[in-house]
Design a protein around this motif. Sequence first.
Motif, mmCIF file in Angstrom:
data_model
loop_
_atom_site.group_PDB
_atom_site.id
_atom_site.type_symbol
_atom_site.label_atom_id
_atom_site.label_comp_id
_atom_site.label_asym_id
_atom_site.label_seq_id
_atom_site.Cartn_x
_atom_site.Cartn_y
_atom_site.Cartn_z
ATOM 1 N N ALA A 38 0.832 -1.215 0.000
ATOM 2 C CA ALA A 38 0.000 0.000 0.000
ATOM 3 C C ALA A 38 0.861 1.258 0.000
ATOM 4 O O ALA A 38 0.554 2.235 -0.683
ATOM 5 N N LYS A 39 1.954 1.248 0.752
ATOM 6 C CA LYS A 39 2.810 2.435 0.866
ATOM 7 C C LYS A 39 3.836 2.548 -0.265
ATOM 8 O O LYS A 39 4.405 3.610 -0.481
ATOM 9 N N GLY A 40 4.110 1.425 -0.947
ATOM 10 C CA GLY A 40 5.204 1.408 -1.902
ATOM 11 C C GLY A 40 6.518 1.553 -1.161
ATOM 12 O O GLY A 40 7.436 2.258 -1.586
ATOM 13 N N ARG A 41 6.595 0.891 0.014
ATOM 14 C CA ARG A 41 7.751 1.066 0.888
ATOM 15 C C ARG A 41 8.836 0.044 0.567
ATOM 16 O O ARG A 41 8.539 -1.130 0.370
ATOM 17 N N PRO A 42 10.124 0.483 0.548
ATOM 18 C CA PRO A 42 11.220 -0.469 0.305
ATOM 19 C C PRO A 42 11.241 -1.538 1.400
ATOM 20 O O PRO A 42 10.998 -1.235 2.565
ATOM 21 N N PRO A 74 3.416 1.855 10.240
ATOM 22 C CA PRO A 74 4.222 2.928 9.662
ATOM 23 C C PRO A 74 3.341 4.147 9.428
ATOM 24 O O PRO A 74 2.104 4.021 9.449
ATOM 25 N N SER A 75 3.920 5.302 9.221
ATOM 26 C CA SER A 75 3.130 6.476 8.901
ATOM 27 C C SER A 75 2.293 6.170 7.653
ATOM 28 O O SER A 75 2.774 5.524 6.722
ATOM 29 N N ALA A 76 1.034 6.645 7.649
ATOM 30 C CA ALA A 76 0.074 6.241 6.620
ATOM 31 C C ALA A 76 0.148 7.124 5.379
ATOM 32 O O ALA A 76 -0.858 7.662 4.919
ATOM 33 N N ASN A 77 1.361 7.282 4.855
ATOM 34 C CA ASN A 77 1.573 8.059 3.633
ATOM 35 C C ASN A 77 2.171 7.150 2.575
ATOM 36 O O ASN A 77 2.716 6.101 2.891
ATOM 37 N N ILE A 78 2.088 7.583 1.308
ATOM 38 C CA ILE A 78 2.857 6.929 0.257
ATOM 39 C C ILE A 78 4.330 7.179 0.592
ATOM 40 O O ILE A 78 4.700 8.282 1.008
ATOM 41 N N PRO A 95 5.355 13.514 2.841
ATOM 42 C CA PRO A 95 5.292 13.884 4.263
ATOM 43 C C PRO A 95 4.274 12.998 5.001
ATOM 44 O O PRO A 95 3.274 12.594 4.421
ATOM 45 N N SER A 96 4.527 12.728 6.275
ATOM 46 C CA SER A 96 3.596 11.916 7.069
ATOM 47 C C SER A 96 2.266 12.643 7.212
ATOM 48 O O SER A 96 2.217 13.865 7.280
ATOM 49 N N PRO A 97 1.155 11.888 7.267
ATOM 50 C CA PRO A 97 -0.173 12.498 7.345
ATOM 51 C C PRO A 97 -0.546 12.884 8.776
ATOM 52 O O PRO A 97 -0.395 12.092 9.698
ATOM 53 N N ILE A 119 15.208 9.630 0.691
ATOM 54 C CA ILE A 119 14.657 10.974 0.516
ATOM 55 C C ILE A 119 13.201 10.891 0.962
ATOM 56 O O ILE A 119 12.513 9.928 0.676
ATOM 57 N N HIS A 120 12.755 11.869 1.667
ATOM 58 C CA HIS A 120 11.533 11.726 2.417
ATOM 59 C C HIS A 120 10.850 13.072 2.543
ATOM 60 O O HIS A 120 11.486 14.081 2.389
ATOM 61 N N TYR A 121 9.582 13.054 2.927
ATOM 62 C CA TYR A 121 8.898 14.285 3.308
ATOM 63 C C TYR A 121 8.879 15.298 2.170
ATOM 64 O O TYR A 121 8.748 16.480 2.399
HETATM 65 MG MG MG Z 1 7.215 7.253 7.695
#
Ligand code: MG
Length: 350
Positions: free
Chosen positions: A56-60, A143-147, A151-153, A233-235
């Motif tokens: 869902a997040k496309g997280r590594p 985890p934070s509920a963002n793609i 930035p975190s929601p 890279i984030h946020y």
């Molecule tokens: Mg996060």
Amino acid sequence: MTIVVKIDRENIDEAIMIELSHIIKNNGTVVFPTETVYGLGANALSDIAVAKIFAAKGRPSDNPLIVHISNIEQLDRIVEIIPEKAKVLMDKFWPGPLTLLFKKKAVISDMITGGLDTVAVRMPSSKIALKLIEICDLPLVGPSANISGKPSPTTAEHVIKDLDGKVDAIIDGGDCEFGMESTVIDVLNETPMILRPGSITLEEIAEAINTVIYDPAMMHNTIIAKSPGQKYIHYAPKGEVYLYIGEADDIANAINQAAARFIDESNKVMILGTEENILNYKEGIILNLGSRTNPMEISSNLFSMLRKADELKADIILVEGVEEEGLGVAIMNRLKKASGGRIINCGDSA
Ligand code: MG
Ligand code: TXA
């Protein structure tokens, strides 16, 4: 399809929470509010459920997840031992925005930890989060509920924007109190180390356990970070973020010059300024991050304003840096990542 349900944190509807717990128990995904940011929840004891979080997040897959608990019995189920220093910190900061590393038990899969032998755990103070975990009677990954990369929601609207159609349910519990993620700390070594600065400051932690340092890798991007999430890279909004550091006056001058130049080049410019400087800005979309004397205000506004940049389709975002102490360390950590290294030292260029 994603269900969105409003829950009043002062008067939690038990029947709805039970419905939501069924989704979790059936290996589904439920976004829940916490005091820091919204979390994407699933059963931490099910690989099927955990896999859905990464998708869902496309997280590594090498970026490990935090496990959320509502009581100490749940902690005993997932970790080998609770070190003395951890006990002191848990007493002082749980429930609340501090995440601690523990040696994991085998029930915690490598998928959660990215192959590490430690698991990161926190007990949130949000009543809605605690209620959900308690009813499920399961540790929940969150985890934070963002793609990944965004930035975190800090509001349900942010979550809907990123994850509508990708999760089973979203609990709208209003705005998050802190608006900045938890502090991640490793107390398994001789010297306790903050791996990710967050809502609890180093100064507050030092009051409880005396010695604590920042992971050197957090400060210098060249060294391998112990918290895998720190290397990405984030946020980052879609536009280019430029971060200005130095004296407040010099920053305002430099931002005004840059804004004029970027606008000349036909860019849509957004300025994220502090209250002390806000009246000095002339051109562009100007947003007030809050007062330099109130870092809590800045930290709770930050992610929302970075997201505003996308909503308003800003090409260039010029941001005032703040002093790197207390909560300012976490604020600057997020801004440096959002800027991808576009950092302007006004002291040098003035
Ligand atoms: Mg996060
Ligand atoms: O406030 C928060 O912590 C929020 C709310 C929802 O609880 N959650 C959150 O999770 O920010 P996430 O997944 O976005 O960030 C978790 C951070 C990442 O930087 C990750 O690398 C680090 O914690 N982490 C997780 N497990 C770790 C471990 N075993 N060792 C080192 N770092 C770890």
